[in-house]
Motif scaffolding. Structure first.
Motif, mmCIF file in Angstrom:
data_model
loop_
_atom_site.group_PDB
_atom_site.id
_atom_site.type_symbol
_atom_site.label_atom_id
_atom_site.label_comp_id
_atom_site.label_asym_id
_atom_site.label_seq_id
_atom_site.Cartn_x
_atom_site.Cartn_y
_atom_site.Cartn_z
ATOM 1 N N THR A 71 -6.736 2.835 -10.522
ATOM 2 C CA THR A 71 -5.740 3.029 -9.491
ATOM 3 C C THR A 71 -4.811 2.960 -9.933
ATOM 4 O O THR A 71 -4.853 1.013 -10.261
ATOM 5 C CB THR A 71 -6.091 3.731 -8.103
ATOM 6 N N SER A 72 -3.600 3.268 -9.454
ATOM 7 C CA SER A 72 -2.526 2.798 -10.093
ATOM 8 C C SER A 72 -1.428 2.771 -8.322
ATOM 9 O O SER A 72 -1.373 3.618 -8.088
ATOM 10 C CB SER A 72 -1.426 3.279 -11.148
ATOM 11 N N ALA A 73 -0.805 1.432 -7.855
ATOM 12 C CA ALA A 73 0.284 1.263 -6.779
ATOM 13 C C ALA A 73 0.980 1.401 -6.161
ATOM 14 O O ALA A 73 1.500 1.299 -8.251
ATOM 15 C CB ALA A 73 -0.833 -0.284 -5.795
ATOM 16 N N TRP B 72 -7.288 -11.905 -0.903
ATOM 17 C CA TRP B 72 -8.198 -10.679 -1.045
ATOM 18 C C TRP B 72 -9.016 -9.770 -1.799
ATOM 19 O O TRP B 72 -9.846 -8.961 -1.726
ATOM 20 C CB TRP B 72 -6.706 -9.830 -2.693
ATOM 21 N N ASP B 73 -9.829 -11.026 -2.234
ATOM 22 C CA ASP B 73 -11.533 -10.782 -2.812
ATOM 23 C C ASP B 73 -11.992 -10.812 -2.332
ATOM 24 O O ASP B 73 -12.251 -12.093 -1.651
ATOM 25 C CB ASP B 73 -11.447 -11.667 -4.273
ATOM 26 N N ILE B 74 -12.884 -10.388 -2.120
ATOM 27 C CA ILE B 74 -14.887 -10.431 -1.005
ATOM 28 C C ILE B 74 -15.907 -10.965 -1.757
ATOM 29 O O ILE B 74 -16.441 -11.909 -1.202
ATOM 30 C CB ILE B 74 -15.315 -9.068 -0.936
ATOM 31 N N LEU B 75 -15.553 -11.565 -3.331
ATOM 32 C CA LEU B 75 -16.326 -12.531 -4.031
ATOM 33 C C LEU B 75 -15.889 -13.290 -3.980
ATOM 34 O O LEU B 75 -16.804 -14.933 -4.094
ATOM 35 C CB LEU B 75 -16.408 -12.485 -5.874
ATOM 36 N N LEU C 278 1.616 -1.562 -10.185
ATOM 37 C CA LEU C 278 0.476 -2.460 -10.243
ATOM 38 C C LEU C 278 -0.573 -1.753 -10.535
ATOM 39 O O LEU C 278 -1.461 -0.452 -9.767
ATOM 40 C CB LEU C 278 -0.316 -3.860 -8.951
ATOM 41 N N THR C 279 -1.559 -2.061 -11.565
ATOM 42 C CA THR C 279 -2.897 -1.360 -11.693
ATOM 43 C C THR C 279 -4.315 -1.515 -11.516
ATOM 44 O O THR C 279 -4.498 -2.700 -11.837
ATOM 45 C CB THR C 279 -3.063 -0.514 -13.207
ATOM 46 N N VAL C 280 -5.094 -1.797 -11.142
ATOM 47 C CA VAL C 280 -6.460 -2.209 -10.158
ATOM 48 C C VAL C 280 -7.346 -1.239 -11.051
ATOM 49 O O VAL C 280 -7.658 0.071 -10.985
ATOM 50 C CB VAL C 280 -6.577 -2.060 -8.970
ATOM 51 N N GLY C 281 -8.387 -2.329 -11.104
ATOM 52 C CA GLY C 281 -10.004 -1.602 -11.894
ATOM 53 C C GLY C 281 -11.095 -1.699 -11.192
ATOM 54 O O GLY C 281 -10.922 -3.620 -11.666
ATOM 55 N N LEU D 230 -12.904 0.227 -0.956
ATOM 56 C CA LEU D 230 -12.895 -0.503 -1.173
ATOM 57 C C LEU D 230 -11.520 -1.016 -2.515
ATOM 58 O O LEU D 230 -10.798 -2.282 -2.069
ATOM 59 C CB LEU D 230 -14.192 -1.236 -2.468
ATOM 60 N N ILE D 231 -11.429 -0.404 -3.075
ATOM 61 C CA ILE D 231 -10.367 0.049 -4.448
ATOM 62 C C ILE D 231 -8.550 -0.015 -3.463
ATOM 63 O O ILE D 231 -8.108 -0.949 -3.544
ATOM 64 C CB ILE D 231 -10.363 0.219 -5.159
ATOM 65 N N ALA D 232 -8.425 0.626 -1.939
ATOM 66 C CA ALA D 232 -7.598 0.712 -1.843
ATOM 67 C C ALA D 232 -7.145 -0.341 -0.417
ATOM 68 O O ALA D 232 -6.450 -0.791 -0.030
ATOM 69 C CB ALA D 232 -7.839 2.269 -0.251
ATOM 70 N N CYS D 233 -8.347 -1.021 -0.691
ATOM 71 C CA CYS D 233 -8.592 -2.426 1.150
ATOM 72 C C CYS D 233 -7.538 -3.248 0.429
ATOM 73 O O CYS D 233 -6.636 -4.386 0.546
ATOM 74 C CB CYS D 233 -9.865 -2.232 1.522
ATOM 75 N N THR D 234 -8.484 -3.372 -1.217
ATOM 76 C CA THR D 234 -7.594 -4.551 -2.003
ATOM 77 C C THR D 234 -6.524 -5.105 -2.047
ATOM 78 O O THR D 234 -5.584 -5.323 -2.152
ATOM 79 C CB THR D 234 -8.192 -4.107 -3.502
ATOM 80 N N ILE D 235 -6.094 -3.258 -2.472
ATOM 81 C CA ILE D 235 -4.820 -3.027 -2.539
ATOM 82 C C ILE D 235 -3.596 -3.665 -1.400
ATOM 83 O O ILE D 235 -2.851 -4.377 -1.683
ATOM 84 C CB ILE D 235 -4.138 -1.570 -2.987
ATOM 85 N N GLN D 236 -3.992 -2.987 -0.494
ATOM 86 C CA GLN D 236 -3.480 -3.132 0.402
ATOM 87 C C GLN D 236 -3.670 -4.711 1.358
ATOM 88 O O GLN D 236 -2.456 -5.351 1.986
ATOM 89 C CB GLN D 236 -4.545 -2.388 2.232
ATOM 90 N N LYS D 237 -4.261 -5.370 1.183
ATOM 91 C CA LYS D 237 -4.727 -6.808 1.090
ATOM 92 C C LYS D 237 -3.540 -7.624 0.915
ATOM 93 O O LYS D 237 -2.903 -8.598 0.869
ATOM 94 C CB LYS D 237 -5.864 -7.134 1.154
ATOM 95 N N ILE D 238 -3.210 -7.346 -0.408
ATOM 96 C CA ILE D 238 -2.191 -7.750 -1.840
ATOM 97 C C ILE D 238 -0.947 -7.392 -1.146
ATOM 98 O O ILE D 238 -0.249 -8.392 -1.293
ATOM 99 C CB ILE D 238 -2.245 -7.192 -3.580
#
Length: 323
Positions: free
Chosen positions: A139-141, A164-167, A281-284, A308-316
């Protein structure tokens, strides 16, 4: 021979002819200004890419490659790591678009909306990927309200990945290897390892490749289990290291684009009084949702990856320092 001398030796004269057709309705609204400017498919972008590749080759051809290494990797191990990073970035690009290199099936899930593109594929016996059902979400934010440089530096900083990274296991990561791949400090290959209370619990490493040029800034990474990584560093077959790369692409800031001295410059939004719009920002993300290729894909798995991808963008958006 210095790096500058080498660059002068390989200078070529290129005749460039462009003719591009595309369906504007298929271009996301966020990226239409940069497509309409001619930059996305124009020679400015390709020249920037060629220049970055030449810088990388110029440095790799010299024996005195700037390397910070806390693992005592051999020279052969470093070459294997560089090849792994190249495949990792190629696989990431194949995972965020409909590439012929990978056979993906697009999914239409009504609850996700049009902003998240979900694709899936089943891997049975293809080397280089774990067996099972793989989901790719991209997705692109809307523009993050900071400069491209600030956002790029935030995403590539191993000390800030816990934002932002769960890893990351909730803490900073350790950079075990740092290999410079270009003139800029952002063009490099890193080998990261997540912090753990017990060092024996950290059973994966994360190769990360980052690069930036006037056209784009990219951060690509993929978790690799330690056993596979040790085999690779010992001269094992690169093709059998299973990778599912994820990452980010940050485009230059500004609503419109213009060209000057071969660089992309921010412009003004029509009627907006020159307000800065931030950096698109594009996230993949690519995730193994089931290790059995014969299993059926569930809506719950798709929604989990989408969340997960939506949560990552929000955290960023919440964590990136506003400059």
């Amino acid at each position: 021979m210095s790096n500058n001398d080498w660059m002068r030796v390989v200078q070529l004269q290129v005749t460039w002819v462009e003719h591009t057709q595309y369906d504007e309705s298929a271009v996301q609204q966020l990226y239409r200004p940069i497509v309409n400017s001619g930059f996305s498919f124009g020679f400015h972008r390709w020249i920037a890419t060629l220049q970055r590749q030449c810088e990388c080759l110029a440095i790799l051809m010299f024996s005195s490659i700037p390397i910070e290494d806390h693992t005592a990797l051999s020279q052969a191990g470093r070459r294997s790591l560089l090849k792994l990073a190249q495949r990792m970035t190629n696989d990431f690009c194949c995972g965020v678009c409909l590439s012929s290199a990978r056979k993906w099936d697009g999914l239409q899930i009504g609850t996700l909306g049009d902003d998240v593109k979900i694709m899936t594929r089943k891997n049975v016996d293809e080397p280089g990927e774990p067996p099972g059902i793989v989901l790719s979400a991209a997705t692109s934010a809307s523009s993050i309200p900071v400069s491209r440089e600030s956002l790029f530096n935030f995403l590539r900083d191993e000390r800030l990945r816990s934002e932002w990274d769960i890893l990351s296991n909730g803490g900073p990561m350790q950079e075990m290897v740092h290999i410079t791949k270009g003139q800029g400090s952002g063009n490099c290959l890193s080998l990261l390892r997540a912090s753990a209370v017990n060092p024996n619990e950290s059973n994966m490493v994360i190769p990360q490749e980052t690069w930036t040029d006037p056209s784009c800034s990219v951060v690509v990474y993929a978790p690799v289990d330690v056993q596979s990584f040790d085999v690779l560093m010992s001269g094992g077959d690169l093709a059998y290291v299973a990778l599912l790369p994820s990452g980010f692409a940050v485009l230059p800031d500004g609503y419109h684009t213009s060209f000057g001295s071969g660089l992309l410059k921010g412009g003004n939004r029509p009627g907006g009084g020159g307000d800065r719009q931030g950096s698109p920002l594009t996230v993949g993300l690519q995730i193994l949702v089931n290790s059995l290729p014969t299993a059926k894909l569930t809506v719950e798995s798709v929604e989990t990856v989408s969340n997960l991808i939506a949560c990552t963008i929000q955290k960023i958006k919440s964590a990136v320092p506003v400059a």
